[in-house]
Design a protein around this motif. Structure first.
Motif, PDB file in Angstrom:
ATOM      1  N   VAL A  24      13.506  58.416 -99.623  1.00 54.03           N
ATOM      2  CA  VAL A  24      12.389  58.468 -98.666  1.00 54.03           C
ATOM      3  C   VAL A  24      12.575  57.402 -97.602  1.00 54.03           C
ATOM      4  CG1 VAL A  24       9.907  58.083 -98.449  1.00 54.03           C
ATOM      5  CG2 VAL A  24      10.778  59.505-100.280  1.00 54.03           C
ATOM      6  N   LEU A  25      12.916  56.203 -98.010  1.00 56.74           N
ATOM      7  CA  LEU A  25      13.137  55.131 -97.037  1.00 56.74           C
ATOM      8  C   LEU A  25      14.315  55.458 -96.117  1.00 56.74           C
ATOM      9  CD1 LEU A  25      12.600  51.879 -99.145  1.00 56.74           C
ATOM     10  CD2 LEU A  25      11.122  52.816 -97.378  1.00 56.74           C
ATOM     11  N   GLY A  26      15.382  56.035 -96.673  1.00 60.35           N
ATOM     12  CA  GLY A  26      16.562  56.372 -95.883  1.00 60.35           C
ATOM     13  C   GLY A  26      16.280  57.489 -94.897  1.00 60.35           C
ATOM     14  N   LYS A  27      15.446  58.461 -95.297  1.00 62.62           N
ATOM     15  CA  LYS A  27      15.156  59.587 -94.418  1.00 62.62           C
ATOM     16  C   LYS A  27      14.049  59.281 -93.417  1.00 62.62           C
ATOM     17  CE  LYS A  27      17.770  62.868 -96.045  1.00 62.62           C
ATOM     18  NZ  LYS A  27      18.743  63.538 -95.270  1.00 62.62           N
ATOM     19  N   ALA A  28      13.056  58.521 -93.781  1.00 62.08           N
ATOM     20  CA  ALA A  28      11.903  58.320 -92.918  1.00 62.08           C
ATOM     21  C   ALA A  28      11.920  56.959 -92.240  1.00 62.08           C
ATOM     22  CB  ALA A  28      10.625  58.478 -93.726  1.00 62.08           C
ATOM     23  N   LEU A  29      12.087  55.933 -92.995  1.00 58.01           N
ATOM     24  CA  LEU A  29      11.920  54.588 -92.462  1.00 58.01           C
ATOM     25  C   LEU A  29      13.174  54.060 -91.769  1.00 58.01           C
ATOM     26  CD1 LEU A  29       9.735  52.464 -92.314  1.00 58.01           C
ATOM     27  CD2 LEU A  29      10.595  51.493 -94.430  1.00 58.01           C
ATOM     28  N   LEU A  30      14.348  54.288 -92.325  1.00 57.00           N
ATOM     29  CA  LEU A  30      15.570  53.765 -91.726  1.00 57.00           C
ATOM     30  C   LEU A  30      15.858  54.358 -90.339  1.00 57.00           C
ATOM     31  CD1 LEU A  30      17.983  53.304 -94.768  1.00 57.00           C
ATOM     32  CD2 LEU A  30      16.911  51.567 -93.379  1.00 57.00           C
ATOM     33  N   PRO A  31      15.637  55.655 -90.080  1.00 53.05           N
ATOM     34  CA  PRO A  31      15.855  56.141 -88.711  1.00 53.05           C
ATOM     35  C   PRO A  31      14.916  55.472 -87.711  1.00 53.05           C
ATOM     36  CG  PRO A  31      15.868  57.983 -90.209  1.00 53.05           C
ATOM     37  CD  PRO A  31      15.462  56.784 -90.997  1.00 53.05           C
ATOM     38  N   ARG A  32      13.663  55.227 -88.124  1.00 54.29           N
ATOM     39  CA  ARG A  32      12.727  54.564 -87.226  1.00 54.29           C
ATOM     40  C   ARG A  32      13.172  53.131 -86.953  1.00 54.29           C
ATOM     41  NH1 ARG A  32       6.753  55.382 -89.234  1.00 54.29           N
ATOM     42  NH2 ARG A  32       6.315  54.519 -87.182  1.00 54.29           N
ATOM     43  N   ILE A  33      13.642  52.460 -88.015  1.00 58.45           N
ATOM     44  CA  ILE A  33      14.141  51.095 -87.849  1.00 58.45           C
ATOM     45  C   ILE A  33      15.368  51.100 -86.942  1.00 58.45           C
ATOM     46  CG2 ILE A  33      15.227  49.165 -89.052  1.00 58.45           C
ATOM     47  CD1 ILE A  33      13.388  49.770 -91.431  1.00 58.45           C
ATOM     48  N   GLU A  34      16.265  52.073 -87.183  1.00 60.17           N
ATOM     49  CA  GLU A  34      17.477  52.183 -86.357  1.00 60.17           C
ATOM     50  C   GLU A  34      17.125  52.461 -84.899  1.00 60.17           C
ATOM     51  OE1 GLU A  34      21.387  51.880 -85.612  1.00 60.17           O
ATOM     52  OE2 GLU A  34      20.519  51.608 -87.596  1.00 60.17           O
ATOM     53  N   ARG A  35      16.182  53.357 -84.661  1.00 64.34           N
ATOM     54  CA  ARG A  35      15.736  53.705 -83.314  1.00 64.34           C
ATOM     55  C   ARG A  35      15.124  52.469 -82.637  1.00 64.34           C
ATOM     56  NH1 ARG A  35      12.759  58.128 -84.396  1.00 64.34           N
ATOM     57  NH2 ARG A  35      10.903  56.859 -84.634  1.00 64.34           N
ATOM     58  N   THR A  36      14.301  51.721 -83.357  1.00 63.91           N
ATOM     59  CA  THR A  36      13.687  50.511 -82.810  1.00 63.91           C
ATOM     60  C   THR A  36      14.746  49.474 -82.469  1.00 63.91           C
ATOM     61  OG1 THR A  36      11.712  50.913 -84.144  1.00 63.91           O
ATOM     62  CG2 THR A  36      11.980  48.705 -83.255  1.00 63.91           C
ATOM     63  N   LEU A  37      15.723  49.294 -83.348  1.00 61.25           N
ATOM     64  CA  LEU A  37      16.803  48.354 -83.061  1.00 61.25           C
ATOM     65  C   LEU A  37      17.629  48.801 -81.863  1.00 61.25           C
ATOM     66  CD1 LEU A  37      18.037  47.416 -86.660  1.00 61.25           C
ATOM     67  CD2 LEU A  37      16.790  45.972 -85.060  1.00 61.25           C
TER      68      LEU A  37
END
Length: 163
Positions: A24-37
């Motif tokens: 769940v973190l890899g599919k939902a949260l990590l892309p958002r974190i990657e996009r923000t970075l």
């Protein structure tokens, strides 16, 4: 059951929950974190790149302006030089015209002076003859102005005196 002997069902359940949360973190949260970075990186590095591009554009415009300014200064110098040459030519032409006018006036004055001299000599000659005749009349005691040969005698005497 101690720390070295784990409970298998809890271990399996913990691993399932762990992988589920990891997914769940890899599919939902990590892309958002990657996009923000990525956005943050784009803002910092992209802003620097845009600033560098703007600086390069400003330098290009400044160089063009300096080139145009140098060209304008060169043209202004050429115009000043042409104006100075034109002014010198105009002064020379006016000086030559003034010299010609002065020479013409001097020549006219010489001609007028020669004419005035001739007229003055003729008038003076008449006056001298009249005075000589009057003086001779006083010396002789008789009027000599009425004699026809008086003028011829005075002219003859004048011719001898001049030569």
């Amino acid at each position: 059951m101690g720390p070295l002997e784990p409970n298998i069902p809890e271990l399996i359940l913990g691993l399932i929950v762990f992988f589920f949360l990891f997914g769940v973190l890899g599919k939902a949260l990590l892309p958002r974190i990657e996009r923000t970075l990525t956005e943050r990186h784009d803002r910092t590095d992209g802003g620097m790149a845009r600033a560098e591009a703007a600086r390069a554009e400003a330098e290009r415009i400044r160089d063009e302006f300096r080139a145009e300014l140098a060209t304008a200064r060169h043209e202004a110098a050429a115009i000043r030089q042409a104006a100075a040459e034109e002014g010198a030519a105009l002064v020379a032409a006016l000086r030559a015209e003034g010299q010609q006018q002065r020479e013409r006036l001097v020549d006219e004055a010489h001609v007028q002076l020669a004419a005035d001299t001739v007229l003055a000599e003729a008038a003076l000659r008449e006056d001298v003859i009249a005075l000589a005749t009057e003086l001779a009349s006083r010396v002789v005691g008789e009027p000599l102005a009425d004699l026809p040969g008086t003028r011829a005698i005075a002219e003859e005497y004048r011719g001898r005196a001049v030569n």
